[in-house]
Scaffold this active site. Structure first.
Site, short mmCIF file in Angstrom:
data_model
loop_
_atom_site.label_atom_id
_atom_site.label_comp_id
_atom_site.label_asym_id
_atom_site.label_seq_id
_atom_site.Cartn_x
_atom_site.Cartn_y
_atom_site.Cartn_z
N TRP A 154 0.82 -1.23 0.00
CA TRP A 154 0.00 0.00 0.00
C TRP A 154 0.85 1.27 0.00
CZ3 TRP A 154 1.90 2.39 4.16
CH2 TRP A 154 2.41 1.60 5.19
N ASN A 155 2.15 1.18 0.26
CA ASN A 155 2.89 2.44 0.48
C ASN A 155 3.14 3.24 -0.80
OD1 ASN A 155 4.77 0.55 -0.29
ND2 ASN A 155 6.31 1.16 1.20
N LYS A 178 -2.38 -8.25 -7.78
CA LYS A 178 -3.15 -8.18 -6.54
C LYS A 178 -2.61 -7.02 -5.72
CE LYS A 178 -2.97 -9.50 -2.40
NZ LYS A 178 -3.58 -8.28 -1.85
N PRO A 179 -3.33 -5.88 -5.78
CA PRO A 179 -2.87 -4.74 -4.98
C PRO A 179 -3.20 -4.98 -3.51
CG PRO A 179 -4.93 -4.20 -6.07
CD PRO A 179 -4.57 -5.58 -6.51
N GLY A 231 6.61 -6.53 -0.31
CA GLY A 231 5.87 -6.50 0.95
C GLY A 231 6.74 -6.96 2.09
N SER A 232 6.11 -7.52 3.10
CA SER A 232 6.85 -7.87 4.32
C SER A 232 7.73 -9.10 4.07
CB SER A 232 5.89 -8.14 5.46
OG SER A 232 5.08 -9.25 5.14
N GLU A 253 10.84 -8.16 -3.14
CA GLU A 253 11.37 -6.91 -2.59
C GLU A 253 10.79 -6.80 -1.19
OE1 GLU A 253 11.78 -3.66 -1.24
OE2 GLU A 253 10.66 -2.69 -2.87
N LEU A 254 11.62 -7.14 -0.19
CA LEU A 254 11.09 -7.33 1.17
C LEU A 254 11.57 -6.21 2.10
CD1 LEU A 254 11.69 -11.19 1.19
CD2 LEU A 254 9.69 -9.92 0.37
N CYS A 287 10.26 1.06 2.37
CA CYS A 287 11.20 0.02 2.79
C CYS A 287 12.63 0.51 2.72
CB CYS A 287 10.99 -1.24 1.95
SG CYS A 287 10.86 -0.86 0.22
N GLU A 384 11.74 -3.30 11.71
CA GLU A 384 11.49 -2.22 10.76
C GLU A 384 10.41 -1.31 11.37
OE1 GLU A 384 10.16 -3.66 6.96
OE2 GLU A 384 11.09 -2.00 5.89
P1 ADP Z 1 2.42 -5.12 4.94
O1 ADP Z 1 2.59 -5.57 6.35
O2 ADP Z 1 3.36 -4.08 4.52
O3 ADP Z 1 1.01 -4.86 4.54
P2 ADP Z 1 2.25 -7.67 3.62
O4 ADP Z 1 3.36 -8.57 3.24
O5 ADP Z 1 1.25 -8.18 4.60
O6 ADP Z 1 2.96 -6.35 4.09
O7 ADP Z 1 1.46 -7.20 2.35
C1 ADP Z 1 2.01 -7.01 1.07
C2 ADP Z 1 1.07 -7.60 0.05
O8 ADP Z 1 1.01 -9.00 0.27
C3 ADP Z 1 -0.37 -7.10 0.15
O9 ADP Z 1 -0.92 -7.01 -1.16
C4 ADP Z 1 -1.05 -8.19 0.94
O10 ADP Z 1 -2.44 -8.27 0.73
C5 ADP Z 1 -0.35 -9.41 0.38
N1 ADP Z 1 -0.44 -10.62 1.20
C6 ADP Z 1 -0.43 -10.72 2.54
N2 ADP Z 1 -0.52 -12.02 2.90
C7 ADP Z 1 -0.58 -12.77 1.75
C8 ADP Z 1 -0.66 -14.16 1.45
N3 ADP Z 1 -0.71 -15.08 2.40
N4 ADP Z 1 -0.70 -14.53 0.15
C9 ADP Z 1 -0.62 -13.61 -0.83
N5 ADP Z 1 -0.54 -12.29 -0.61
C10 ADP Z 1 -0.51 -11.86 0.67
#
Ligand code: ADP
Length: 480
Positions: A154-155, A178-179, A231-232, A253-254, A287, A384
């Site tokens: 989302w950032n 998938k946003p 993402g995370s 990209e974590l 990040c 983080e």
């Molecule tokens: P943040 O904590 O920064 O939101 P996430 O890793 O949870 O980081 O989210 C990044 C992306 O990954 C988002 O689009 C989120 O919906 C997606 N996401 C989270 N969990 C899953 C999962 N189990 N499978 C696929 N996508 C996921």
């Protein structure tokens, strides 16, 4: 939400060129005031499978075009983004909370990837290899990997999508995006403009809702040949393990844990300016935002004094207000995390220079904060932060600070300030990071490769390297 171009506001899922309902809807909120701004189609496995099928079918028509033809469409798309810059920025301020000026800047950055890869797609050259046998000729061609999936955070609701799909589409891949469920409206607006630019149906599909179910449908599909995820670290590791099933190519990209080192020979005013940019952009929610400041003992007090003066001038507020530089955090969990980390550091003896609590504005606003005399064992040094908190520590020699800066599993961005040329080289080479800011706090560029080492990820996005993530190399050996 009032837009000049109301067509951009779409709340359904985009599958095979059609706007479609999901099994139900979910709510999207404005982090600035907690108000609901849209009810968005909630997709799961079924919708994702339909999107994968559409993307698979569209490969043929998309790959029947030349790279130049695809590039023309991507360029038109970039132009449309710029024509709709105000509206796209407006949507981002509403669903993500960043200041309007930053949102407008992101539109330029995001459109830049479309423009850049429209060109790079034309230069996806193969090789003719000197032969080992005069009866044979050897060559290498580069081909699109096929259907790709992009899972984005989302950032940066627009730029994280175009950074992935621009190179993919440029070389002839098709995509399922998938946003984040926090920011689906920006992704949908992008799809509206893509269609207007001439992206054929099925080439780009957008689903959001049940993230694990969508993720599983993607990871279980052998038709999807590649996942690009931002993402995370924990979600990235989970998806990496699931990729083993169909041996998917991965870009990840974590998370980061960026150090910012200020040596005794640094230009302190420049370091203060760089620190503000590298720490407080997007309210600390990137990040590559600084997580740890290491400041040489000789200049520690003077840096902190000048830095505090600037941090206190940062204006917090709703993104549409004039001159606002700090917005709200994205959600309650983000605010809770910042409060927990700051509370823990203060309890263990860190000193509060400024800020340190939620803003008087209430809601999800947190005061820009500086903590001094932080110690290496504190959680705030290792986790983080993803919020507007500067964590300041002292050091006294180069070897010591390099050891501390590298003492993390993350390895995305690192920054340092020095005026010594030999040290510039030495430290650049020894920092175990994918991105280095040398005497600057602003490093991202469409033209350059972005990505991390160690647990910060795999692969590079942007630059000429960004296209490699979406191609397969084919070797052809011909008898002559
Ligand atoms: P943040 O904590 O920064 O939101 P996430 O890793 O949870 O980081 O989210 C990044 C992306 O990954 C988002 O689009 C989120 O919906 C997606 N996401 C989270 N969990 C899953 C999962 N189990 N499978 C696929 N996508 C996921």
């Amino acid at each position: 939400m009032k837009l000049a171009n109301a067509q951009l506001l779409q709340s359904q899922a985009y599958i095979n060129g059609l706007w479609q309902n999901g099994s139900k809807t979910y709510n999207v909120y404005n982090p600035a005031d907690g108000k609901m701004i849209a009810k968005v189609a909630y997709c799961g496995s079924k919708e994702t499978q339909a999107a994968i099928m559409a993307a698979h079918k569209a490969l043929k028509i998309w790959q029947a075009k030349t790279a130049a033809e695809r590039g023309m469409i991507l360029k038109k798309w970039a132009d449309l983004m710029m024509k709709n810059q105000e509206d796209l920025a407006h949507i981002m301020v509403c669903e993500q909370g960043k200041p309007l000026s930053e949102a407008k800047g992101e539109v330029v950055y995001a459109a830049g990837f479309l423009e850049w890869f429209a060109e790079e797609g034309k230069r996806c050259y193969g090789d003719i290899i000197p032969t080992h046998d005069m009866s044979k000729r050897l060559m290498v061609i580069k081909q699109p990997i096929g259907v790709i999936a992009a899972i984005t955070p989302w950032n940066f609701p627009l730029a994280m999508i175009t950074r992935k799909i621009a190179p993919a589409l440029a070389v002839g891949c098709t995509a399922i995006v998938k946003p984040s469920e926090e920011t689906p409206l920006s992704a949908n607006a992008l799809a509206v403009l893509g269609e207007q630019a001439g992206i054929p149906k099925g080439v780009l599909n957008i689903v959001s809702g049940d993230a694990p179910a969508i993720g599983d449908a993607i990871m279980q599909s052998s038709a999807v040949r590649k996942l690009s995820f931002t993402g995370s670290t924990s979600t990235g590791k989970l998806l990496m393990s699931k990729a083993a099933n169909s041996v998917k190519k991965l870009s990840l990209e974590l998370g980061g844990n960026a150090p910012f080192i200020i040596f005794e020979d640094a230009d302190i005013d420049a370091a203060v300016e760089g620190a503000i940019a590298a720490k407080y952009r997007n309210t600390g929610q990137t990040c590559i935002c600084v997580n740890r400041f290491y400041i040489h003992n000789d200049i520690y007090d003077s840096f902190i004094a000048k830095y505090k003066e600037k941090v206190l001038q940062l204006k917090i507020g709703q993104g549409f207000e004039d001159n606002v530089q700090q917005g709200p955090l994205i959600n309650q969990a983000a605010l809770d995390k910042v409060e927990r980390l700051v509370g823990d550091a203060l309890q263990q003896g860190a000193q509060l220079v400024c800020g340190g609590k939620a803003s008087v504005l209430g809601g999800l606003y947190y005061q820009p904060t500086i903590l001094s005399e932080v110690q290496p064992q504190m959680a705030i040094v290792h986790e983080e932060i993803f919020g507007p908190v500067s964590v300041c520590m002292r050091f006294s020699d180069e070897e010591e600070v390099l050891q501390k800066a590298n003492d993390t599993a993350a390895g995305l961005a690192a920054y340092f300030y020095t005026q010594n040329i030999a040290r510039s080289w030495r430290v650049s080479e020894q920092l175990e990071y994918g991105l280095i800011g040398l005497n600057t706090g602003v490093i991202s560029s469409v033209n350059a490769p972005f990505g991390g080492v160690k647990e910060s990820g795999l692969g590079r996005e942007g630059g000429s390297q960004g296209i490699d993530e979406y191609i397969e190399i084919k070797y052809i050996c011909s008898n002559v």
